[in-house]
Design an enzyme around this catalytic site. Structure first.
Site, mmCIF file in Angstrom:
data_model
loop_
_atom_site.group_PDB
_atom_site.id
_atom_site.type_symbol
_atom_site.label_atom_id
_atom_site.label_comp_id
_atom_site.label_asym_id
_atom_site.label_seq_id
_atom_site.Cartn_x
_atom_site.Cartn_y
_atom_site.Cartn_z
ATOM 1 C CB SER A 264 -0.858 0.038 1.268
ATOM 2 O OG SER A 264 -0.110 0.572 2.349
ATOM 3 C CG ASP A 265 1.632 5.777 -1.287
ATOM 4 O OD1 ASP A 265 2.552 5.882 -0.464
ATOM 5 O OD2 ASP A 265 1.560 6.496 -2.306
ATOM 6 C CD1 TRP A 266 2.239 7.742 5.423
ATOM 7 C CD2 TRP A 266 4.339 6.971 5.271
ATOM 8 N NE1 TRP A 266 2.886 8.059 6.582
ATOM 9 C CE2 TRP A 266 4.185 7.600 6.523
ATOM 10 C CE3 TRP A 266 5.579 6.404 4.949
ATOM 11 C CZ2 TRP A 266 5.218 7.689 7.451
ATOM 12 C CZ3 TRP A 266 6.608 6.512 5.876
ATOM 13 C CH2 TRP A 266 6.421 7.141 7.108
#
Ligand code: NOJ
Length: 737
Positions: A264-266
């Site tokens: 996932s992104d941050w």
């Protein structure tokens, strides 16, 4: 480890351990004496959530990572090594020009070499995976992250995507070799199309636009073997990508056949709650794992919720096993079970990081990517015999690597003044700043907001600059955006050079008209006024560690500028989006024709950008022969050759980026007027000529047709070959199907 052994390992892991593999936290949280602070603490992350985390991000250094790895493996029930990840986006400590500039080099082979070097440096410093390349196609320069994209052409973006992935992972994709870094293609998909260019905003892409423009570079990265893919933060057509089974499970995995790790992104999993897609962290975790997200980067969702979700039967354990299998497989491909440090160490680090070979290529890439936008009366290259005043805040700035160069040391950066002096061109040069990059600014977190006002010694600094300008034969103005005005969370509505710098430029141009402006920026800016005040304009973007040296090489003619516009420079922000591959309309406007009313045009500005795609001047002058086709018909499965002879009729050696464009004259869907389909970089001495030959295959003719299939449709096609996207040097052929 053999596959058998790996399977056995997976079977022997507890559910808690397996969930741990799917959690990623910042490296600092696993160091001795760590304390969780900041947004992670606010989100409720505790040290106990990090204990079994399978990967970390954001820190580097062989010694530092070795300590973390040793400590972690010792306490891990199965002694499974950690994956070390970080954003190495355009170099580790040898920072190459930003990706937008690398796109402008139009030279994927050189970019591949640069990424090999970046991988060598980063892996010697203990990293295993980089969150790169960003292959998001871009059309809106207000968006700060255009800096990290290669531009607006699906074809060029795809070639750069391959160059990046193969550069990091090697042509054979053998990740176990020291010096290799696993790639992570990002962001899947549509992050490059935030509505109105505002960061993190949702994106709306029709199936047509998605397939024809935004997916090709992603597909290229997957085919080149990218080890990981990062689903995008934002929502696409109403659904957050992190929670979209359609995007991750169906499109990415099933249709495109991606078998690697998704991350996932941050904090994107946790943000599903703020997006209104999930009730709470528990539902967010369920949505993300069901969508197919293997690793949760920096949110508490997987760490806190997955175990419970599996135990209660709300999430099938099979989904956890599949994700963990992919993560363990990546660790195994990197050879971490045999060498958890992947060949990293202080000795390797010392030998590799910032070595001469890397700095030389970084310097060459500055010239390869610098775009000469204007050169009236051939004011460039400069003569070192003449008096030149170098004025502006970028004359002595070491802040020219961009916001992603997180591992650089500023003192390694070569300034413009240093480049001029060390190149031996400084005998008649003077240097002053005139003003700062930003004045009286308010810092907003990672970004900056300009507040109009004046610094105290402004008058005096301007006086000094004007005096220097008056005394010189010519002036080089080194101006631009602040590095914090581009990159993540740095969208701008006004894409001009900060106002007080423009004021300085106006005043200098009034006392000395021989102005060459060097523009530093993370995006194509509105350069209308800069161009009006300058005889020459050189766009250098954020040129990296060797910036000053490479720019001086170009200014004094040691190298000819080689950059070409890979993202159109708009005439004004009001034109955005403006790009070369836009569609034909039923009422086209002909700027050369008489006044026309009911046509597709603006009443108050041109349709065309200030500097179009593919454009860039050099110190050579190139003459093109008409296009020669090997045949005027092509059958299904066939191919033909299109060739031109290019001659340098100028007086200096230079690079020419010979560009091939295609136009499908009639099709079941409306076609772009020009689509880039090939580039050949020629380096020609004065008087020298060479042939550029392109192979036109059926594959190149394919379009996303009315029935939503990729097909080459029978009919007439035009081929154009020339020096930029406006070329009319064309020939026609018939595709018979
Ligand atoms: C957020 C960015 O969108 C992504 O590209 C990056 O890799 C992560 N942060 C990690 O730094």
């Amino acid at each position: 480890m053999t596959e058998q052994e790996l399977k056995k390992l997976l079977r022997s892991m507890s559910l808690e351990e397996k969930v741990g593999q799917m959690v990623q936290v910042t490296g600092g949280f696993l160091e001795e004496g760590a304390v969780i602070t900041g947004p992670a603490a606010d989100a409720g992350l505790e040290l106990s959530d990090c204990r079994l985390a399978g990967s970390i991000l954001g820190i580097a250094g062989a010694e530092r990572l070795r300590k973390i790895q040793e400590r972690y493996m010792e306490q891990h029930p199965h002694h499974i090594p950690l994956l070390m990840m970080a954003d190495v986006i355009h170099g580790y400590q040898t920072v190459f020009p930003i990706p937008l500039a690398l796109g402008a080099s139009f030279h994927p082979e050189l970019v591949k070499k640069a990424m090999e070097m970046a991988a060598g440096e980063a892996s010697s410093a203990g990293l295993h995976v980089t969150f790169s390349p960003m292959t998001d196609l871009v059309r809106d320069p207000r968006w700060g992250r255009v800096l990290e994209s290669f531009g607006e052409s699906p074809w060029l973006d795809a070639r750069m995507a391959e160059a990046y992935v193969r550069g990091y992972q090697g042509d054979d994709g053998d990740l176990s070799r020291p010096g290799r870094l696993a790639a992570c293609d990002k962001h899947f998909v549509g992050y490059g199309a935030p509505v109105a260019g505002r960061e993190y905003n949702h994106a709306e892409l029709s199936e047509h636009t998605l397939r024809e423009f935004h997916l090709p570079a992603k597909i290229a990265a997957i085919r080149a073997g990218t080890a990981c893919v990062m689903p995008a933060f934002q929502s696409l057509n109403g659904v957050p990508c992190t929670a979209s089974q359609k995007i991750v499970r169906e499109l990415l995995r099933k249709e495109l056949g991606f078998e690697g790790v998704t991350i996932s992104d941050w904090s994107a999993v946790g943000e599903l709650v703020a997006q209104g897609a999930a009730e709470d962290t528990r539902e967010a975790a369920k949505l993300a794992i069901e969508a197919g997200v293997d690793i949760d980067m920096m949110s508490v969702c997987y760490a806190r919720e997955l175990k419970g979700l599996v135990e209660s039967g709300e999430v099938e354990e099979r989904l956890v096993d599949e994700a963990v299998w992919r993560i363990l497989t990546l660790k195994n491909k990197l050879g971490l079970f045999e060498d958890p440090f992947h060949g990293a160490g202080p000795e390797q680090e010392k030998r590799t990081v910032l070595c001469e070979k890397h700095r030389d290529l970084a310097r060459a890439l500055v010239a390869e990517s610098a775009i000469l936008l204007k050169n009236e009366n051939e004011i460039l290259p400069l003569s070192p015999e003449k008096k030149t005043a170098f004025i502006g805040p970028y004359v002595d700035s070491t802040d020219t690597c961009g916001s992603w160069a997180i591992f650089q040391n500023r003192e390694d950066t070569v300034t413009l003044r240093r480049g001029v002096m060390e190149g031996g061109w400084g005998a008649h040069a003077s240097f002053c700043h005139g003003c700062d990059v930003l004045e009286n600014t308010r810092v907003l977190g990672f970004g900056v907001e300009e507040v109009f006002g004046e610094s105290e010694d402004r008058e005096e600094r301007i006086r000094e600059a004007l005096q220097a300008a008056k005394e010189a034969d010519g002036v080089v103005m080194a101006l631009g955006e602040h590095t914090l005005q581009s990159g993540e969370a740095a969208s701008r509505g006004d894409i001009t050079i900060p106002h007080h710098q423009m004021e300085l430029l106006r005043q200098v141009a009034a006392v000395n008209p021989n102005v060459v402006t060097v523009v530093y920026s993370g995006r194509p800016l509105d350069l209308r006024e800069v161009s009006a005040c300058s005889k020459a304009v050189l766009a250098v973007f954020l040129p990296g560690t060797m910036g000053g040296a490479g720019i001086a090489d170009v200014l004094f003619g040691k190298t000819s500028p080689g950059g070409r516009v890979s993202m159109s420079f708009p005439w004004s922000a009001a034109q955005i989006p403006v790009y070369h591959n836009d569609y034909s309309t039923g009422r086209p406007y002909d700027p050369a024709g008489a006044e026309q009313k009911f046509v597709s045009r603006y009443l108050d500005m041109p349709n065309e950008p200030l500097y179009p795609f593919g454009y860039g001047l050099t110190y050579g002058r190139f003459q093109y022969s008409p296009v020669r086709l090997s045949a005027d018909r092509m059958k299904a499965g066939g191919s033909l050759k299109a060739a031109v002879t290019v001659k340098n009729v100028g007086s200096a050696a230079a690079k020419e980026a010979v560009q091939l464009y295609l136009y499908d004259e009639k099709a079941t869907t409306v076609r772009p007027r020009r689509e880039l389909k090939g580039v050949k970089c020629l380096y020609l001495q004065p008087g020298e000529e060479a042939e550029a030959v392109f192979e036109i295959t059926e594959e190149l003719l394919k379009i996303w047709d009315r029935n939503m299939e990729f097909l080459a449709e029978p009919g007439k096609f035009m081929i154009f070959i020339g020096g930029d996207s406006r070329t009319d040097n064309g020939a026609e052929f018939l595709y018979e199907g």
